[in-house]
Design a protein around this motif. Structure first.
Motif, mmCIF file in Angstrom:
data_model
loop_
_atom_site.group_PDB
_atom_site.id
_atom_site.type_symbol
_atom_site.label_atom_id
_atom_site.label_comp_id
_atom_site.label_asym_id
_atom_site.label_seq_id
_atom_site.Cartn_x
_atom_site.Cartn_y
_atom_site.Cartn_z
ATOM 1 N N GLU A 63 86.253 152.608 154.911
ATOM 2 C CA GLU A 63 87.259 152.414 155.911
ATOM 3 C C GLU A 63 87.912 151.069 156.097
ATOM 4 O OE1 GLU A 63 86.837 155.084 159.872
ATOM 5 O OE2 GLU A 63 85.302 153.407 159.704
ATOM 6 N N TYR A 64 86.938 150.189 155.809
ATOM 7 C CA TYR A 64 87.593 148.787 155.692
ATOM 8 C C TYR A 64 88.679 148.309 154.670
ATOM 9 C CZ TYR A 64 87.786 143.609 154.789
ATOM 10 O OH TYR A 64 88.312 142.383 154.625
ATOM 11 N N ILE A 65 88.274 149.061 153.630
ATOM 12 C CA ILE A 65 89.425 148.835 152.572
ATOM 13 C C ILE A 65 90.561 149.587 152.893
ATOM 14 C CG2 ILE A 65 89.896 149.623 149.949
ATOM 15 C CD1 ILE A 65 86.990 149.188 149.371
ATOM 16 N N ALA A 66 90.619 150.707 153.354
ATOM 17 C CA ALA A 66 91.684 151.512 153.726
ATOM 18 C C ALA A 66 92.416 150.665 154.849
ATOM 19 C CB ALA A 66 91.284 152.780 154.062
ATOM 20 N N ASP A 67 91.939 150.048 155.769
ATOM 21 C CA ASP A 67 92.365 149.547 156.932
ATOM 22 C C ASP A 67 93.175 148.278 156.312
ATOM 23 O OD1 ASP A 67 91.930 147.423 159.314
ATOM 24 O OD2 ASP A 67 92.271 149.638 160.171
ATOM 25 N N GLU A 68 92.544 147.738 155.611
ATOM 26 C CA GLU A 68 92.981 146.419 154.852
ATOM 27 C C GLU A 68 94.577 146.763 154.060
ATOM 28 O OE1 GLU A 68 92.737 143.159 155.412
ATOM 29 O OE2 GLU A 68 91.505 144.083 157.137
ATOM 30 N N LEU A 69 94.287 147.961 153.377
ATOM 31 C CA LEU A 69 95.490 148.185 152.629
ATOM 32 C C LEU A 69 96.654 148.607 153.365
ATOM 33 C CD1 LEU A 69 93.778 150.326 149.675
ATOM 34 C CD2 LEU A 69 95.019 148.162 149.566
ATOM 35 N N LEU A 70 96.321 149.363 154.537
ATOM 36 C CA LEU A 70 97.587 149.490 155.404
ATOM 37 C C LEU A 70 97.977 148.664 156.315
ATOM 38 C CD1 LEU A 70 95.893 153.042 156.539
ATOM 39 C CD2 LEU A 70 98.258 152.882 155.395
ATOM 40 N N VAL A 123 91.163 145.654 143.157
ATOM 41 C CA VAL A 123 92.190 145.640 142.351
ATOM 42 C C VAL A 123 91.849 146.601 141.227
ATOM 43 C CG1 VAL A 123 93.555 144.273 140.879
ATOM 44 C CG2 VAL A 123 92.881 143.275 143.097
ATOM 45 N N SER A 124 90.535 146.715 140.616
ATOM 46 C CA SER A 124 90.209 147.338 139.585
ATOM 47 C C SER A 124 90.195 148.919 139.865
ATOM 48 C CB SER A 124 89.114 147.197 139.030
ATOM 49 O OG SER A 124 87.837 147.395 140.181
ATOM 50 N N GLN A 125 90.356 149.281 141.218
ATOM 51 C CA GLN A 125 90.296 150.765 141.513
ATOM 52 C C GLN A 125 91.732 151.188 142.037
ATOM 53 O OE1 GLN A 125 87.749 152.650 141.478
ATOM 54 N NE2 GLN A 125 86.802 151.207 140.304
ATOM 55 N N LEU A 126 92.800 150.512 142.154
ATOM 56 C CA LEU A 126 94.022 150.637 142.555
ATOM 57 C C LEU A 126 94.722 151.925 141.783
ATOM 58 C CD1 LEU A 126 95.711 147.365 143.757
ATOM 59 C CD2 LEU A 126 94.448 149.052 145.180
#
Length: 171
Positions: A27-34, A73-76
């Protein structure tokens, strides 16, 4: 997943809880990307749809249980391919959730991470948002603004998924 508890007066552990760290991290990763993409106000329901769709993608794509150790970055590329327009993302989510639920049932251990993922998926499936009808044919009256033109009720995941995909591109 972290295990958190406290000792009771007799020296044993009471009130033990499993902390859903994998889901929180997704959720943190998703929030930061958005937020980085600056596509929607963070308080909007559209932002939530994008965050939940991206969090599910991040969480469910972690087949090795290494989510907290990944480098974003490795998962984008993986996340981009999973969220692409021509992919059956919703079928993939259903299959992965069912597989993880069956695995948790077989082990006899409930998963708080999976419970939060299932709740997010239910919300994305059951919630409908009023969005521009992208399939509508313009009547030739000229350009139509975002707030004008036909609108349709759309499952939240159908709006959140392209937002998440675009946010990944903008990262």
């Amino acid at each position: 997943m972290l295990h958190r508890g406290h000792e009771n007066a007799e020296g044993g552990h009471g009130g033990d809880q499993d902390v859903p760290m994998a889901w929180f991290y997704a959720e943190y990763i998703a929030d930061e990307l958005l937020r980085t993409g600056d596509l929607m106000p963070p308080a909007s329901v559209e932002f939530r749809a994008g965050r939940d769709a991206l969090a599910l993608t991040v969480f469910l794509s972690d087949t090795g249980g290494e989510l907290s150790g990944i480098r974003v970055v490795s998962q984008l590329e993986t996340w981009l391919s999973l969220t692409a327009y021509d992919q059956p993302w919703q079928d993939w989510v259903r299959e992965r959730v069912a597989c993880l639920a069956a695995d948790a049932d077989a082990r006899g251990v409930p998963s708080p991470d999976l419970a939060l993922a299932e709740a997010a998926w239910r919300w994305l499936e059951e919630t409908e948002l009023l969005a521009p009808d992208l399939d509508a044919v313009p009547d030739g009256a000229g350009a139509v603004g975002e707030d004008e033109g036909p609108k349709v009720w759309t499952p939240a995941w159908q709006l959140g998924l392209p937002l998440g995909h675009l946010a990944i591109h903008l990262f």
